[in-house]
Enzyme design. Structure first.
Site, PDB file in Angstrom:
ATOM      1  N   GLU A 181       0.827  -1.202   0.000  1.00 47.88           N
ATOM      2  CA  GLU A 181       0.000   0.000   0.000  1.00 47.88           C
ATOM      3  C   GLU A 181       0.870   1.264   0.000  1.00 47.88           C
ATOM      4  OE1 GLU A 181      -4.049  -1.774   1.959  1.00 47.88           O
ATOM      5  OE2 GLU A 181      -2.670  -0.727   3.310  1.00 47.88           O
ATOM      6  N   ASP A 203      -8.618  -8.760   3.695  1.00 51.47           N
ATOM      7  CA  ASP A 203      -8.371  -7.662   4.634  1.00 51.47           C
ATOM      8  C   ASP A 203      -9.471  -7.573   5.684  1.00 51.47           C
ATOM      9  OD1 ASP A 203      -7.225  -5.458   5.813  1.00 51.47           O
ATOM     10  OD2 ASP A 203      -7.909  -4.035   4.305  1.00 51.47           O
ATOM     11  N   GLU A 205     -12.861  -2.211  11.691  1.00 49.62           N
ATOM     12  CA  GLU A 205     -12.763  -1.437  10.464  1.00 49.62           C
ATOM     13  C   GLU A 205     -13.883  -1.764   9.483  1.00 49.62           C
ATOM     14  OE1 GLU A 205      -9.605  -0.706   6.773  1.00 49.62           O
ATOM     15  OE2 GLU A 205      -9.011  -1.895   8.522  1.00 49.62           O
TER      16      GLU A 205
END
Length: 673
Positions: free
Chosen positions: A279, A358, A386
């Site tokens: 990332e 993820d 998240e």
């Protein structure tokens, strides 16, 4: 523990409220004295915990005495084999008093035994003849903070950092000490205090700002916790070198000298945590080097000081073209790291996310578990929610984590579960364990949603012993945190244990993942990531949805597992239906084992999820007179907001699929054309 707003919530499971009358009848006046070995690094913490705990629970602060035989509660350091973190707790009847002995080969074991004794006291388990002997199943039980020095927290949903503010340490270091107590009470022995995405200011935690690292480390040391620092792989560039190539002798020398100086300033340092080549973070790929070469360079610098290098396996192409049907993000971690198995130094530990994507509400276990046989590795979980409601929704993740831990990889035949791998029972590895991204912030109740404290507690208990049941952990937390009222414990336990399935029902079906708003990841957006660079595609059209990850005709991801699981995932007929859309492309008219079509299953689960939130809300409202008013009002507000959001998820997802498929709901419920 300091009482931040005179509310019982803020001590979490260390409230130490006076025990109910039935328990007081057993324990009152039973623990007037204690004997704690002098001269230990943890003597003060253990002594203070016993005084605080017994003073709160039974209303009598014990006096410290010299001799073990004079004490009602005695701690003993034993010159014996065994883990220095393990302990033995025995209770026998004395002359009018219970006699409690906590023994261990190490100071940390005595600390953990102290917390276990106080927990057992609250649960009413302490009685003559009772024994408890425990050792942690894994050597590494870690917490990862994604805190930045400006006070912000990446994926943080409970306020600001408890460590940092405006690029300095916070003023309230007592709260940091309270946090260390909380973590020690559940057996955590290592905490990385800063974000794995290491920015310019955070880079200096290993240099000009090392005093900040030292201050926090000293607090952690009082509770047997080692401090870890997330480091920038390209740090040499920030300090004047023109390269960060791990094979460059100048770079190697720079890291060795910087690490030597850092250990001189921060002696309780456990090691480094690194996110590289991920990332847009720099890493060894920049210089044409392998992940092993990058990790080994840092590990060599740490080795003289007993330091450990934690290297994340979250490496994938984050610049993918959605038109490219040959690249599958799910394959990335295995493709990058499996060929390197056995090439890492002995103090490198690979940190592997539980799934190949993820932290989605549902995805398969990463095939690296069972795939890596000669490389130290950890399981990485995400406590911070998240993708699971961001501590605005109740989503208790211990049942999910239990499924992950109980997954059989077949790496050494049947029974080669993830739990046995991370406890070192399958492969003879030096370092194994668990790490998790925490949900802690500066909110007075620590986790934003009071009931989200259960995720933090549950993680620690599973990291200590992955064989504990979700039900036992849940009832422990509810009792320790909310008290002994049977209705409260039963109701809250039911709410928690059903909440993951509820969240999955009204959000994303059958393992497809994502379908959330890009960036902040909150709320429904079925095509938010569909044409993005992140490799997060569901490929829904008017006929079907899902990604073919089979070996025959798909991306081949299913073939990364050992044979038993590879065969299971390969076909629609044998694939577990909760992961059907992760592994296969399925027509909306496909009939599931329930007898429903895929599209009807989607409609039904989304309506059901909203109904389940309504039921949770009603259950909580039934506790209005049994929970302290501040906690009741806070959780009520969260559940009311969750109901609003669940309806939004239901309507958006159902409408999306209806507009694509033009297949009506068999029950003629409201779906928006």
């Amino acid at each position: 523990m300091r009482n931040y707003k005179n509310s019982r919530d803020y001590g979490c499971w260390l409230n130490y409220d006076l025990l109910p009358p039935a328990f007081l009848a057993k324990y009152e006046q039973q623990f007037p004295t204690m004997a704690v070995p002098r001269g230990m690094a943890l003597t003060q913490s253990i002594t203070a915990e016993l005084r605080r705990g017994l003073g709160g629970l039974v209303g009598q602060v014990p006096n410290l005495v010299e001799r073990e035989d004079e004490a009602a509660v005695a701690l003993r350091l034993e010159d014996a084999a065994g883990s220095p973190e393990g302990f033995k707790l025995t209770v026998r009847a004395g002359e009018g008093l219970l006699k409690v002995l906590i023994s261990s080969p190490g100071e940390q074991g005595l600390l953990y035994g102290t917390f276990a004794f106080l927990r057992a006291l609250q649960l009413g388990e302490v009685e003559p003849g009772w024994e408890l002997q425990e050792s942690p199943r894994s050597p590494l039980r870690l917490i990862n903070h994604w805190d930045n020095l400006d006070g912000s927290i990446e994926r943080g949903y409970a306020g600001q950092s408890i460590f940092f503010k405006d690029n300095h340490l916070v003023e309230d270091l007592d709260r940091v000490r309270d946090y260390a107590r909380l973590m020690a009470s559940i057996g955590i022995n290592g905490i990385a205090i800063n974000n794995v995405n290491v920015h310019r200011e955070e880079t200096h935690l290993i240099a000009a700002k090392a005093e900040m690292s030292r201050t926090i480390s000293c607090i952690f040391q009082d509770y047997g916790i080692r401090l870890f620092l997330s480091v920038n792989f390209a740090s040499p560039l920030e300090f004047g070198l023109d390269s960060a190539d791990p094979l460059d002798p100048q770079v190697q020398s720079w890291w060795k000298e910087r690490t030597r100086q850092l250990y001189a300033e921060v002696p309780n340092l456990g090691g480094f945590l690194v996110k590289a080549d991920s990332e847009n973070r720099p890493g060894p790929f920049t210089y044409g080097r392998t992940q092993a070469q990058g990790a080994n360079m840092l590990a060599e610098a740490l080795e003289p000081f007993g330091g450990v290098l934690i290297w994340r396996c979250f490496v994938y192409n984050c610049q993918q073209d959605w038109r490219d049907t040959t690249t599958d993000r799910a394959r990335a971690a295995y493709d990058h790291f499996k060929p390197l198995d056995g090439q890492f130094r002995d103090n490198v530990v690979l940190q592997i996310k539980n799934g190949p994507m993820d932290f989605q509400v549902r995805e398969p276990v990463s095939p690296l578990f069972g795939g890596l046989e000669r490389t130290n590795h950890l399981l990485e979980l995400q406590i911070t929610q998240e993708y699971t409601g961001q501590q605005r929704h109740l989503c208790y993740l211990v049942p999910q984590w239990k499924e992950i831990l109980e997954f059989d990889t077949y790496a050494r035949g049947p029974g080669s579960t993830v739990a046995r791998i991370v406890t070192g029972s399958v492969f003879p590895l030096r370092w194994t364990g668990v790490a998790a991204v925490t949900n802690v912030g500066s909110d007075p109740n620590w986790t934003g949603h009071t009931l989200a404290q259960a995720n933090l507690y549950g993680y620690g208990r599973l990291a200590w012993n992955p064989e504990l049941s979700a039900e036992d952990i849940t009832r422990e937390w509810a009792t320790l945190t909310l008290g002994h009222d049977g209705d409260v414990v039963d109701t809250v336990s039911q709410m928690l244990l059903g909440s993951w399935e509820t969240y999955e029902n009204y959000t994303v079906p059958l393992g497809i993942g994502w379908m959330c708003n890009p960036g902040h990841h909150y709320g429904p957006n079925p095509e938010g990531y569909e044409y993005s660079k992140w490799g997060t595609y569901h490929k829904a059209d008017h006929l079907a949805i899902g990604v073919d990850r089979s070996v025959q005709g798909g991306t081949g991801f299913a073939g990364q597992y050992h044979l038993e699981n590879a065969q299971m995932y390969e076909t629609v007929e044998t694939c577990p239906e909760e992961l059907l859309l992760f592994f296969h492309r399925i027509p909306y008219t496909h009939v599931l084992k329930s007898g429903k079509t895929l599209i009807q299953h989607i409609y039904d689960t989304h309506f059901l999820g909203v109904e389940q939130v309504e039921e949770m809300l009603a259950k909580w409202q039934g506790l209005a007179d049994k929970v302290d008013p501040e906690t009741f009002a806070h959780v009520l507000e969260r559940l009311q907001g969750q109901l609003v959001d669940a309806k939004e998820w239901r309507d958006v997802i159902n409408t999306f699929f209806y507009r694509l498929s033009h297949i009506p709901d068999a029950h003629n419920r409201k779906i928006y054309p």
